[in-house]
Write a protein that holds these residues in place. Sequence first.
Motif, short mmCIF file in Angstrom:
data_model
loop_
_atom_site.label_atom_id
_atom_site.label_comp_id
_atom_site.label_asym_id
_atom_site.label_seq_id
_atom_site.Cartn_x
_atom_site.Cartn_y
_atom_site.Cartn_z
N ASN A 344 0.83 -8.05 -5.51
CA ASN A 344 0.79 -7.91 -4.05
C ASN A 344 0.29 -6.55 -3.61
O ASN A 344 0.59 -6.07 -2.52
CB ASN A 344 2.17 -8.18 -3.44
N SER A 345 -0.48 -5.90 -4.50
CA SER A 345 -1.06 -4.62 -4.15
C SER A 345 -2.50 -4.61 -4.62
O SER A 345 -2.77 -4.62 -5.82
CB SER A 345 -0.28 -3.48 -4.81
N GLY A 346 -3.42 -4.60 -3.67
CA GLY A 346 -4.84 -4.59 -4.01
C GLY A 346 -5.52 -3.34 -3.51
O GLY A 346 -6.69 -3.38 -3.14
N PHE A 347 -4.79 -2.22 -3.49
CA PHE A 347 -5.31 -1.02 -2.85
C PHE A 347 -6.14 -0.16 -3.80
O PHE A 347 -6.99 0.60 -3.37
CB PHE A 347 -4.16 -0.20 -2.27
N LYS A 348 -5.88 -0.29 -5.11
CA LYS A 348 -6.70 0.41 -6.08
C LYS A 348 -7.91 -0.45 -6.42
O LYS A 348 -7.87 -1.67 -6.35
CB LYS A 348 -5.90 0.70 -7.35
N ILE A 349 -8.97 0.22 -6.84
CA ILE A 349 -10.18 -0.51 -7.23
C ILE A 349 -9.89 -1.45 -8.39
O ILE A 349 -10.47 -2.54 -8.48
CB ILE A 349 -11.30 0.48 -7.60
N SER A 350 -8.98 -1.08 -9.27
CA SER A 350 -8.68 -1.87 -10.45
C SER A 350 -7.64 -2.95 -10.20
O SER A 350 -7.30 -3.70 -11.12
CB SER A 350 -8.19 -0.95 -11.58
N GLN A 351 -7.14 -3.05 -9.00
CA GLN A 351 -6.11 -4.04 -8.69
C GLN A 351 -6.69 -5.21 -7.91
O GLN A 351 -7.58 -5.05 -7.09
CB GLN A 351 -4.99 -3.40 -7.85
N PHE A 352 -6.15 -6.38 -8.19
CA PHE A 352 -6.54 -7.58 -7.48
C PHE A 352 -5.27 -8.31 -7.04
O PHE A 352 -4.31 -8.38 -7.79
CB PHE A 352 -7.41 -8.48 -8.35
#
Length: 527
Positions: A344-352
Motif C-alpha cells: 500500500n505504498s507506491g511512493f518510491k520508484i522501486s515500489q508498486f
Amino acid sequence: MIENGHDNPTTRSPYLLAPLQLVLVGFFALATFSHSSASPESKNLVGKKLYEQFCAACHGPEGRGDGAAAIYLLPKPRDFSRGIFKLRSTPTGSLPTDEDLLSVLVRGMPGSGMPSFFFLSADERKDLVEYIKQFYVAERNRLFETDTMRWIPGIPVRVVKEPSVTAASLAEGKIWYEKLECFKCHGTGGKGDGPSAEGLKDMWGYTAPVRDFTRGDYKGGTSNKDLYLRFTTGMDGSPMPSYATGTIGDANRWKLVQYVQSLRAKTAAAPLPKDGLVTARRVETEIPSDNPAAPLWSKIAAVGLPLNDLWMKTGALRTAKVRAAYNDRQIAFLLEWDDPKADNSGFKISQFRDGAALQFALDTVEVFLGMGDSIAPVNIWHWKADWQVKAPAARHVASQYKNSDYDFYFFQSGEFQEPAFLTGQAAGNPFSDFSPPTPIEDLNAGGFGTVSAQEKSSQNVSGRGIWQEGKWKVVFVRSLESKDERDAGFTSGYSVPFAVAVWDGSSADRAAQKAVSNWYRLILERR
C-alpha cells in the motif's frame, strides 16, 4: 454456455483440398518466411468485423501477432500467418482442425492473455475461425506465387481409453516424469522451477515461461484428455516437445498425465458463475462503503472468477471472489483475493501498489476486453491501495528516504508547500492529492492509452479495502442510478458485461501488467 442470440448470417466458404506440396512444407521452414503487407481477401464480412473488434489489437491487422497490445503480453500473441499453433489434436508440424480452433475461442487460454469468447454465437465463432485461417492461406499463396493454396488440417491423433488411476499408476507416472526429464524444466515438484527453466526461448526468440503444474491452469484445458493431447502432439513453436508413440506408449502416457495432475494444489475454490452470470442480490439494508467486512456480505454467496496474468509469472493461480448487492439507492461489489503481502505504498520508484478494478461495458454487449475501443468505450472503477494511506507524512520524502534532504520555499511555513507551487496539485491531478476523498477512481477508456479520470465533481464511486491474513477484501459502492452517460447503467431485467483486474505490487504489477478475468454478465435479482 451463453449465446448472445445474434441472428447474423453465416457466410462461411469452406476451403477445398490443396496441392500436395503444402503438406510437404516443413515445420521449421515455416518459421523462415518473411512478412508481407498483403492482407487476405475475404468474403467473410462477419468474421472480418469480429476479428477487427476483438482480435486485431493483440494479433495485429494482418494476423502477424504484432498488434498494439502485444508489447504488454507474455506469452506473445500467435502469428496466424505462420500456421504454427500450440493447441491441436493433430500431430506436430500440422495445422489444427476447425474444432481445435473453436475450442480455444470457447475456452480461451488460461494463464495467458487469451480470453474466452464464449459470448459470441456458435455461427460467429465459426466465421471468426474461417477468417483467421485465411491469414495462413494468403501467406502461402504469396510465397508460392499461386492462388491455389488451402487450409489442410492434420488428422487428429488417436486417444485410447484412459485406465483407472491407482497408486501404482501414479508411481509409474513419476518414473516416466523422471525418465523423460520433465523435471529439468518443470521441477521435481512441478512448480516450473527446474534447472533448465531459466532462459528458455520459443522459436521467435521470446522468453518461454515454464508451466507450473501445481497451478492447474493449462492453456489447452484442464482435463486428463487435454494433457494427453499436449504430451502426444507437443506445443509447436515452444520448447515443449511431442512424446508420441515412438517415445512413450499410450498406457504410459496416461500414467504420466495422471501423475502430473496429482501435482495440482488441492485448494477449495468458489464456484464459477453458472452460464457466465453473476447475480446482484436484492437487500433492504444500507450498504456501507467503508466496511468490506459488513455482515450483509456473509449472507451472499461468492462466485470465483479465474484471473489470467497478461505477463506470465510463477506462483499460485489468482482467482477473485466476487459478491454483488443492491437496494433502492445503491449498487455494490465485494472483491476478495489472496495476496500474501499488502503493498500500500507506491511512493518510491522501486515500489508498486496493490490494486483492483471493475470494468463495465457501456452497452449491453461485450466489447474489446482491453479497455474497449473508440466506438465502444468502457467505465472502470479502479481501487488503489496506496490511496487509502491518508496520513500526509507517509507521502513525505523524508518518511520514505531516511536522512534525505529536500528543498522548500523559504517564505512558506509548515510541512508542505502551497499548491500554487506544486504543479500537480495546482492542476488538480488526483495523483498529487495527499488525501483523496476515496481510494477508488471513476475512469473511462476507449482503447489503449486513453484511460482518463472523470472530473472531481463526477467521481461517484466510493469504497475501501482491508487486508487481513493474506487476503484483500475491497468494497465498491455507487448510486444505483447515474445520469452521467459515461457511467455504467444497472437496470433490472438487463445484464451488464463486466470484468475484473487485480494488480500485485510484490510481483511488480503496474499499468498493463496485471491479471484479468474474462467478460462475465451482471444481472440484478428481481424485486
